[in-house]
Write a protein that holds these residues in place. Structure first.
Motif: not given
Length: 863
Positions: A501-510
């Motif tokens: 996991r690199k970054q958490t977004m509102t509708n997705a994760e990177r």
């Protein structure tokens, strides 16, 4: 200067500014701009026409970094210098970037092609004096030419013509000046001539110790990297090594390093050179016409070169015409060969147009001004050499074998450059794309990482979609997080365990993976590494070129000469020139001679529908032991000055090896050409027109020999009639002398009394410019014929100039009275001028003005 709080950056500026001369503007690099501050900003904004601003009370102005050359050129043209301060490290946040003085650019030390006149040499001269004589050194930094010369103080006139012809852009002199005393007597004439030569040139004073011959010799040895100068034919302790050392020190300061392309030094010796003094260079308009440009000059009329190096070499030939008969005849004969093969001549000139300026390219490459297009210029030139050789060989003439043999072989270097360089080259190596694909495996691999990254990423995205079953999985990139795999919240349950996991977004994760992180580093570094690899190859190619520097310079000199010969052949064919016979006789015989500049100008005017006249050719016969002095009389505007000038120009053309505008020409070698023509003054130096005339005449009488050519026009006209006539009479007698021979002389005059001298001087001949009279008007036929003119036709010429009829009529009356010896010339018949005073002004005249009106004697004396 407004005071402002000094930031660390301004402390840096002040430190560097304190090390730069006051006459120099400091360009200080700030990101994409060069900024100038304080007094520099005030002066710079005035010269450049740019906006001056203030920050915290500090004057400042800026110019775009990429456009600096154009602005620097304007400052140099204004007679100022420019110091360049560059950023020498990559800027980092929160840290003062390191800056250094990398270059000082002056009019005489320009290297950048955008600031140069590619068809003219660019000399910087250093000069000093001692009891041993006058000592000079000059250099063209753009090509590496480096010359020293010296002459005794009382023979300095042999060196001054060379200095004048150089037209140095900048002159270096000792702080204490260049005047000395010898036995308590100042050499006023020498100083006057030097002052005239240095007038209106940028002059820089250096400490006297820099002109010391011993330290100068040490500097020269260090620069050339030799133990002594014997291999260059220069003796130990040569006095001119003082100016040579000063010149090298100055150039080192401006380049911020020792010049790396100065590899030889030569000594100029005037013994085998036809000398043309500075006044004659001006009077005959050899290098500059009436407009003080090349337009209307001899060099323009002789210049059909198609290469920059050829044009500069032509300047050198005209500045130092030779007296070597073998070399003169070789040049003439080569020109003759090309005249006979016009189609080959055309082909060679077309090839020469594709030859680049190798001497200046090499100079820039060795002095840190390097870009891929300079290498492309070398490549393009080397590619043309075999074709030029083939064209020369096709003529199959022995004279051309000498030229072919001097064009050296560069097959290995040509192959390297052809295989290494792309056809289209960037302006800077940092832009990338200079090196051809396939030349270097490592560069190809690094480029593939950057050029193929989109394909790789697309393949990765496709394979990960298939492996995970996440159809909307995306592989993306942004500057903050690099490369990542983006998965919507709805598909998070399908994410594999090896995803990081690199970054958490509102509708997705990177996410990323170990493989993607490795590839990311490789991709991000690939372009930088590719540029670095390309730069390594670029430096290697420069080293390969510089290994052949000497051979390239020799070949370039040969190509420049070939360009000159082809240009002369083209001119000779177009203008119907003849091959002059040059020998050791005392003869100067021209049949059907024409003025090369006037003839070309007249044709240009005809093409422009400005006139329909054609040039009238004339003959000339001079002999040191027979027809030594030709006295030419005739009216103004008839062509006397044009005729005598054309003889001087034809002589110069013949003695540099060119063909000449005449039906035939036989020239016995000339050691000096002198001319005294025109009327000019030097009021700023306290010299009237007549004083200038007498200075130039004195130089001629004191320095001419029986092998000289002298051209005199209206000697003595700057003073009263009887004074002038007396001086002109005495000059003719002096030039004739009592020996059996004297200098070949053309003497144009309105003093008809001088024609009587032919009765007493056996080597003097009278000639005149013929005119036709009709209805009290004259028609100029431009023909020089034997015999003296009976009158000057000055009044008829005045009518042609548009003087009022009343003035013309009155002049006729006065002329008749004077010619009849009538001493009682009445003034009553002079027409009164209209009174321009207003009645009111007349009423308010002061008492002495009223008395003045009543006293006609006072009126005549005052007016």
């Amino acid at each position: 200067m407004a005071k402002a709080k000094r930031t660390p950056m301004m402390e840096q500026w002040h430190d560097i500014r304190s090390r730069v001369a006051k006459d120099t503007l400091l360009f200080f690099r700030l990101g994409d701009f060069y900024e100038i501050f304080n007094e520099d900003a005030i002066e710079g904004s005035r010269i450049l026409g740019i906006t001056q601003t203030h920050r915290h009370g500090l004057p400042m102005a800026g110019i775009p970094y990429h456009a600096a050359n154009a602005y620097i050129g304007k400052i140099l043209n204004a007679g100022r210098k420019v110091a360049i301060v560059d950023q020498v490290e990559t800027p980092k946040a929160g840290k003062l970037v390191k800056r250094e003085l990398t270059r000082i650019i002056t009019p005489g030390t320009i290297l950048e092609s955008q600031q140069q006149d590619e068809r003219s040499s660019q000399y910087i001269l250093a000069i000093s004096m001692s009891r041993q004589g006058i000592h000079t050194a000059w250099m063209d930094l753009t090509t590496g030419e480096f010359v020293i010369a010296q002459q005794s103080l009382f023979q300095a006139e042999q060196l001054l013509p060379i200095i004048s012809a150089l037209e140095p852009r900048e002159v270096l002199i000792p702080e204490t000046g260049i005047q000395i005393r010898v036995r308590g007597v100042e050499l006023e004439n020498l100083y006057s001539q030097l002052e005239a030569l240095l007038a209106n040139r940028l002059t820089t004073e250096l400490p006297d110790y820099q002109f010391d011959p011993i330290s100068g010799q040490r500097t020269v040895l260090e620069t050339l990297k030799v133990l002594n100068l014997e291999g260059f034919g220069i003796e130990h302790g040569h006095p001119a090594l003082g100016p040579a050392g000063a010149l090298l020190d100055y150039v080192t300061d401006t380049l911020c390093q020792r010049p790396k392309h100065i590899s030889r030094i030569t000594e100029h010796r005037s013994g085998n050179v036809l000398l043309v003094d500075p006044a004659t260079q001006r009077n005959l308009e050899i290098f500059r016409g009436a407009s003080h440009t090349r337009q209307g000059s001899l060099i323009e009329a002789m210049d059909a070169t198609v290469t920059a190096a050829g044009a500069r070499q032509l300047e050198t030939l005209l500045a130092r015409p030779i007296m070597d008969l073998e070399t003169i005849q070789f040049r003439q004969n080569v020109v003759g060969v090309f005249i006979e093969v016009p189609s080959t001549l055309f082909d060679i000139q077309q090839l020469l147009r594709q030859v680049r300026d190798i001497p200046r390219i090499l100079s820039r490459l060795q002095n840190r001004i390097q870009n891929p297009r300079e290498l492309g210029g070398v490549r393009d030139t080397l590619d043309r050499l075999p074709e030029i050789i083939s064209a020369l060989e096709s003529v199959n003439h022995p004279l051309l074998f000498n030229i072919i043999e001097r064009i050296e072989n560069f097959d290995t270097l040509t192959d390297i450059l052809d295989s290494a360089l792309n056809e289209e080259l960037p302006g800077a190596i940092q832009d990338g794309g200079a090196i051809r694909a396939g030349f270097d495996e490592e560069l190809d691999r690094l480029r593939s990482l950057t050029s193929d990254n989109k394909i790789w990423l697309a393949d990765l995205e496709s394979s990960e979609q298939e492996a995970t079953g996440i159809k909307n999985l995306k592989v993306k990139y942004n500057g903050a997080f690099g490369y990542f795999i983006e998965v919507t919240k709805a598909n998070l349950t399908l994410v594999p365990e090896h995803y990081i996991r690199k970054q958490t977004m509102t509708n997705a994760e990177r996410f990323t993976t170990e493989g993607l992180k490795t590839k990311e580093k490789e991709i991000l570094n690939a372009e930088e590494r590719a540029l670095a690899r390309e730069e390594v190859i670029f430096r290697d190619l420069i080293a390969d070129i510089l290994e052949d520097r000497d051979a390239l310079m020799r070949t370039s000199e040969c190509i420049a000469e070939l360009d000159i010969f082809c240009g002369w052949a083209q001119i000779a064919r177009e203008w119907n020139y003849c091959k002059p016979m040059v020998d050791h006789s005392d003869l100067l015989q021209i049949k059907g001679g024409r003025h090369p500049v006037v003839e070309q100008t007249m044709r240009a005017e005809r093409l422009g529908l400005a006139g329909t006249h054609s040039f009238v050719p004339n003959d000339c016969h001079l002999e040191s032991s027979d027809s030594q002095i030709v006295l030419i009389t005739g009216p103004n505007m008839a062509g006397k000055s044009t005729f005598i000038r054309q003889i001087g120009l034809i002589t110069l053309m013949a003695q540099v090896g060119a063909w000449v505008p005449a039906e035939s020409c036989h020239l016995g070698l000339v050691d000096r050409v002198f001319s005294r023509v025109g009327a000019s003054d030097e009021l700023s130096r306290g010299n009237s027109t007549f004083m200038v005339e007498m200075n130039e005449t004195a130089n001629i009488l004191n320095n001419s020999t029986s092998r000289s050519l002298i051209i005199l026009d209206e000697i003595g006209r700057g003073t009263s009639t009887y004074d002038g006539l007396s001086i002109a009479w005495a000059v003719v007698e002096y030039l004739h002398g009592v020996e059996e021979e004297g200098p070949r002389t053309l003497f144009a005059t309105h003093y008809h009394e001088l024609t009587k001298l032919a009765n007493d001087l056996p080597r003097m001949r009278n000639f005149s410019v013929a005119v036709k009279e009709w209805n009290d008007e004259i028609i100029f036929v431009r023909q020089v014929v034997p015999g003296a003119a009976d009158r000057s036709y000055g009044i008829q010429v005045a009518r042609l100039a548009g003087l009022p009829n009343s003035v013309i009529d009155r002049a006729k009356t006065l002329l008749n009275a004077l010619e009849s010896g009538d001493a009682q010339i009445q003034t009553e018949s002079i027409p009164k001028r209209k009174n321009t005073r207003s009645p009111k002004a007349a009423q308010n005249m002061p008492e002495n003005d009223a008395k003045f009106e009543k006293d006609p004697t006072d009126q005549l004396e005052l007016f």
